[in-house]
Every structure is written in structure tokens, then in C-alpha cells.
Design an enzyme around this catalytic site. Structure first.
Site, short mmCIF file in Angstrom:
data_model
loop_
_atom_site.label_atom_id
_atom_site.label_comp_id
_atom_site.label_asym_id
_atom_site.label_seq_id
_atom_site.Cartn_x
_atom_site.Cartn_y
_atom_site.Cartn_z
N ALA A 14 66.99 81.56 41.02
CA ALA A 14 66.52 82.53 41.99
C ALA A 14 65.17 82.11 42.57
O ALA A 14 64.93 82.23 43.77
CB ALA A 14 66.43 83.92 41.35
N LYS A 33 55.80 79.52 32.80
CA LYS A 33 55.17 79.59 31.49
C LYS A 33 55.20 78.26 30.74
O LYS A 33 54.27 77.92 30.02
CB LYS A 33 55.87 80.70 30.71
CG LYS A 33 55.66 80.79 29.29
CD LYS A 33 56.00 82.19 28.79
CE LYS A 33 57.39 82.30 28.30
NZ LYS A 33 57.59 83.55 27.53
N SER A 41 68.71 79.01 33.88
CA SER A 41 69.57 78.48 34.95
C SER A 41 70.03 77.07 34.65
O SER A 41 71.19 76.72 34.89
CB SER A 41 68.82 78.51 36.29
OG SER A 41 68.53 79.83 36.68
N ALA A 44 73.07 76.99 32.40
CA ALA A 44 74.30 77.68 32.81
C ALA A 44 75.49 76.73 32.86
O ALA A 44 75.53 75.81 33.67
CB ALA A 44 74.10 78.34 34.17
N GLN A 45 76.45 76.95 31.97
CA GLN A 45 77.65 76.13 31.94
C GLN A 45 78.70 76.66 32.91
O GLN A 45 79.48 75.91 33.48
CB GLN A 45 78.23 76.12 30.52
CG GLN A 45 77.33 75.51 29.48
CD GLN A 45 77.86 75.70 28.08
OE1 GLN A 45 78.85 76.39 27.86
NE2 GLN A 45 77.20 75.11 27.10
N GLY A 46 78.73 77.98 33.05
CA GLY A 46 79.70 78.60 33.95
C GLY A 46 79.37 78.27 35.39
O GLY A 46 78.45 77.52 35.70
N GLY A 47 80.12 78.84 36.30
CA GLY A 47 79.96 78.46 37.70
C GLY A 47 79.47 79.57 38.58
O GLY A 47 78.78 80.48 38.15
N ARG A 272 83.43 90.71 28.69
CA ARG A 272 82.66 90.14 27.60
C ARG A 272 82.32 91.15 26.51
O ARG A 272 82.29 90.81 25.33
CB ARG A 272 81.37 89.51 28.16
CG ARG A 272 81.65 88.22 28.90
CD ARG A 272 80.41 87.65 29.55
NE ARG A 272 80.69 86.34 30.12
CZ ARG A 272 79.83 85.66 30.87
NH1 ARG A 272 78.64 86.17 31.14
NH2 ARG A 272 80.15 84.47 31.34
N LEU A 370 74.72 83.50 39.01
CA LEU A 370 74.25 82.44 39.90
C LEU A 370 74.43 82.87 41.36
O LEU A 370 73.58 82.60 42.21
CB LEU A 370 74.99 81.13 39.63
CG LEU A 370 74.74 80.49 38.26
CD1 LEU A 370 75.59 79.23 38.08
CD2 LEU A 370 73.25 80.15 38.07
#
Length: 521
Positions: A14, A33, A41, A44-47, A272, A370
Site C-alpha cells: 500500500a 521501522k 507484503s 505474501a504467497q497468495g495472489g 478461513r 493485495l
């Protein structure tokens, strides 16, 4: 015309997608930080979910998002996400993002839990986040300012207007950053829990910062637990993507009995929260749960990073079984914003997981996070650039000075995480939540940056942020006397219609010194 000075706190998708939209017309600084590589981010394995295929439609995506969110979503926001997401993803693909394609050059669209169509775009198999971050960093890093290893302590606010932030560096030195616009893109709070998919830096700082600045916080009780963390992970935060189940993997116990067959019509691709509770119930009965991947051809080629995770943790994926357990993954609540990322504090904005637009309802649909980062980055950029910068008086600010006082007492890190898992985890009840709340309130949470003692440190400040965010989660969960989506109360196991799509204005908070977060539903 003088370019507006924009501070973006955080370095995930983002943040960088917003910087990409702003840098040509604004002076953009990202403050993070740790380093720009320490983000959720990148993990992130997903799409990215988007209804871009000919046999799909935004309305189907809309329906799936509402269904996964347990009918608690802001429908206006969901329509915006699913409609504008199509154009946003198409633009991303046209800009050269290396999405996975077949031998004929066609996009490989995957299936994930609670989706009725194949609409998930991946890159590098299971490395979508990594590829996205590289894509945006390559575009903007030489065009913006980046300040690493500084943690934000608090926002500077006067007369309901934010004009900058105070940070603390690795040497416990304070820094002032004055800006025309401040954007909190600090991510979620998964690192508050014993088992989490999140980067260790994701400790809920943004929620604490915004709350103390006077921003409205909402829906903090809705913590999504990813069902399939690697059960024997060395670092405790290795995730096994839902895309593995999308490819046909089944959840079984040590006796090879499928655990989802009679739990939900979607079985292993159920929402989930349903899957996480099913696994938790197996564990409570003394069983172990595994992903049966034996029917996935060329698993190591389809999921290279997951294969590496298994091998690094001495898991023999070739056996066909990967041990899994649920872990804290995503928070649906956060800093209340409108469709353009605006908070109730002038010139203070929020975006990504730190923001709560209502788009996710009570439970986020897989691969919508995402997409959310892309869509709302675009909207926020337009909002910021539509507000012509004009010089205004900046209040006189002094660096906080450490006082010669007794060092504050803070708990052990692992104790907070252990208690959050036990009392404010996948299943909650009044007794446990009250224990958690009372324990949190035994510490002095009513602090400001200037309250740091001579012996205080950046680590102290981070833990005070964590305790504050844990308190916000716990008190919110205590107030919601029903079960909905990711919030499950064993003492109130059903949903109550009085909570159904309650207007967004329902949440009002009182100052922390009152020791209770009052939420008017």
C-alpha cells in the site's frame, strides 16, 4: 506551485503503490521501522483477486467478498473494490508486472477459499508479494526519500489537524518530521500472537499511534487466523498458502481422516475462520493436522518458496504430508477511513491493513488484501493531489526530553503473545477476555512520547504500542456479545441480528486513561 510534503509510515505494498501514484507531483518520504524489506507484503504467497476473465464478473467477486465477510461488509466499499480492482489489476499487468502465464501466454488464474471462480493472479508461483514489492520499488526508490530504522512514536496533532510525527531511532534518539499529509500504512498486528504469519516488525504500532492521536478505531475484534501455518516452523511464522488447497490439497489428521468433509459445503476451501476453528478443534482433541499434498503434481515447481520453507524446517514434503496449525494473519478492523483514506483527523490518512474501510467485513476473502492496497492507494493519491498545498502555520514543536525517572516495568515479550493466543485468539469467552483485559490494565498504558524515562528505549515504546493494541482488541472482543466471522465467542456461539450491518458511525472511543474502551454499537 510548491509540492505537498507527504509522509508515508510503512513500507508494504500500500505504501509503495501510493508513492508510485504521488511522486511526480509530491515530495514523498517513506519512514519504516526497520528496512523496506521487513514487511508482510513481501511475504505474501497468495495472489491478487480480480474478476478479469471472460467468464467472471465483478458481481461474483462482490458476492464472494460479502459471503466471506459474514454479511458485515460495507457494501458500497465492496462494490468499489471489486469494480475498480479490475481496472487496477489490468493496469498493473500492462505496466510489466510478471504474472504467471501458461505456455501460450495466457494468465494462470488460481482458485482459493470462498471464491466461486478462478480469479487469483500469482507471480513466481507462490511469491506474488515479493514480485509486487520488487515491481514498485524498482519504479520509485530513486524518486522518493526513504528513512529506515526509525519507529513512529506519535502523531503531532493540533486543533484536529495532523502536521507530522515523532520517531525514535535505534540509538533511542528522537526525530521530528513535519509534513502536509501523514499516511499510516503500518500494516496489522499479527506479531502480538504466539503463532503468526506476519513479519516480526508488524506489532500494531499504527493502531496505537492513531488511537492516541484521537482517530476513530473500529472492528478490532476481527482477527483472521490463517488455517495453515507450518506447525514445526523454526521461526514460528512460516505460512503455507491457501493456494495449496486451491490446487487440491486436503486437510487430514494423523489417521488420514479428512477433517473438512462434514464441516462446510466448500470443505477445504471454506472461509478461513471455519477452517481455522476446525483445525483448532482437532488439536483440542489431541490430534495433529496435515496438508495432504500427494495429489499435486510437481509441488516443488508450483510452490518453490513453500518447498524451501519445508526443507529449511526439516519437513519432508515428498512424503505428501505437511504439518499445519492456525496462526494470526490479518486484522479486518483498524483506523476508520472513508473511501479516500481520510480519517476523522484532518491531514491524517490510513491505507492498507492499518485502515478499516469496512470492505472485509468480519472475515477477509482470500487475496483481497493485495487488491485493497492497489485500489485504495489509487483513491488516496487522487484525494491528496486534489487538495492544493498551501503554506500554513506549523505549531512550535520541541523534541521530547527523557525524564530522570524510574524505568517502566513491561512484561516479557513471549508472555503477551502467549496470553493473546490463549485469551483473545481463535476462540474467546468473557472469562478469558476479562483476565486479558485486567492483565493489560495492570501496566501504565496512558503514556505519551515525552513520558519516556531516562532509561526508556525504543523497545519500551514498541511494547507499549503492542500492549495498547492488545487492549483495543481485547476490549472490542469483550463488547461484541455474538460470534461472527473471525470473532468467535464460545459463550455467545451464534450471530445476533442486532449486530448485522450496524452503521459505520457506531464506534466512539474514550481516552485511554479511563481504562475502558467504550464502543457504542
Amino acid at each position: 506551485m510548491v509540492q505537498p510534503k507527504v509522509l508515508i509510515i510503512g513500507a508494504g505494498l500500500a505504501a509503495f503503490a501510493l508513492a508510485d501514484r504521488l511522486y511526480q507531483q509530491a515530495d514523498v518520504t517513506i519512514i519504516t521501522k526497520e528496512s523496506i524489506h521487513d514487511t508482510n507484503s513481501k511475504r505474501a504467497q497468495g495472489g491478487i483477486a480480480a474478476a478479469i476473465s471472460d467468464d467472471d464478473d465483478w458481481q461474483y467477486h462482490y458476492q464472494d467478498t460479502i459471503h466471506a465477510g459474514n454479511d458485515y461488509n460495507d457494501t458500497y466499499m465492496v462494490e468499489m473494490l471489486t469494480k475498480e480492482g479490475i481496472e487496477g489489476v489490468q493496469e498493473l499487468l500492462q505496466s510489466g508486472f510478471p504474472a504467471d502465464r501458461d505456455e501460450k501466454g495466457r494468465l494462470c488464474l488460481g482458485m482459493e477459499g470462498a471464491h466461486q471462480n478462478k480469479r487469483i493472479i500469482h507471480a513466481g508461483g507462490d511469491q506474488t508479494g515479493k514480485f509486487l514489492m520488487l515491481h514498485y520499488q524498482q519504479k520509485v526508490l530513486d524518486k522518493i526519500n526513504v528513512i529506515s530504522h526509525q519507529m513512529v512514536v506519535e502523531c503531532l496533532v493540533k486543533e484536529d489537524t495532523c502536521y507530522g510525527v515523532i520517531t525514535i531511532d535505534k540509538n533511542d534518539q528522537f526525530h521530528l518530521h513535519i509534513a502536509d499529509k501523514v499516511v499510516l500504512a503500518t500494516g496489522g498486528c499479527g506479531a502480538l500472537y504466539e503463532t503468526s504469519s506476519n513479519d516480526p516488525t508488524v506489532t500494531g504500532d499504527g493502531f496505537s499511534i492513531a488511537y492516541r492521536a484521537g482517530a476513530v478505531i473500529r472492528d478490532m475484534e476481527f482477527i483472521q487466523f490463517h488455517p495453515t501455518m507450518l506447525a514445526s516452523s523454526m521461526d514460528g511464522n512460516a505460512l503455507i498458502s491457501e493456494a495449496v488447497r486451491g490446487q487440491g490439497a486436503k486437510l487430514v489428521n494423523q489417521y488420514k481422516r479428512p477433517i473438512m468433509e462434514k464441516v462446510h459445503p466448500f470443505q477445504d476451501l471454506a472461509p478461513r475462520d471455519v477452517v481455522a476453528r476446525a483445525i483448532t478443534n482437532e488439536e483440542m482433541n489431541g490430534n495433529h493436522v496435515f496438508l495432504d499434498i500427494s495429489n499435486i503434481t510437481d509441488f516443488n515447481k508450483t510452490f518453490p518458496s513453500i518447498t524451501a520453507i519445508c526443507e529449511n524446517s526439516s519437513i519432508d514434503w515428498r512424503s505428501g504430508y505437511i504439518p499445519v496449525t492456525p496462526g494470526a494473519h490479518f486484522i479486518m478492523g483498524g483506523i476508520q477511513t472513508n473511501e479516500n483514506g481520510e480519517t476523522n483527523i484532518h491531514q491524517l490518512f490510513a491505507i492498507g491493513e492499518a485502515a478499516c474501510t469496512g470492505v472485509h467485513g468480519a472475515n477477509r476473502l482470500a487475496s483481497n488484501s493485495l487488491l485493497e492496497g492497489l485500489v485504495f492507494a489509487d483513491r488516496l493519491a487522487k484525494r491528496i493531489l486534489s487538495d492544493p498545498h498551501s503554506a500554513r502555520h506549523v505549531p512550535s514543536v520541541a523534541y521530547p526530553k527523557k525524564r530522570d525517572s524510574k524505568k517502566m516495568y513491561l512484561p516479557e515479550k513471549n508472555l503477551l503473545k502467549k496470553y493473546m493466543k490463549r485469551y483473545a485468539g481463535i476462540e474467546r469467552n468473557e472469562e478469558g477476555l476479562l483476565k486479558m483485559c485486567n492483565w493489560l490494565e495492570s501496566f501504565d498504558l496512558d503514556f505519551q512520547a515525552s513520558d519516556l524515562s531516562r532509561n526508556g528505549s525504543r523497545e519500551d515504546m514498541e511494547w507499549l504500542h503492542m500492549l495498547t493494541t492488545a487492549w483495543l482488541i481485547t476490549t472490542s472482543a469483550l463488547k461484541r456479545t455474538e460470534s461472527r466471522g473471525a470473532h468467535y465467542r464460545t459463550d455467545f456461539p451464534t450471530s445476533d441480528t442486532k449486530w448485522h450491518r450496524v452503521p459505520i458511525e457506531r464506534f466512539k472511543t474514550e481516552v485511554l486513561s479511563n481504562k475502558r474502551l467504550l464502543i457504542n454499537h
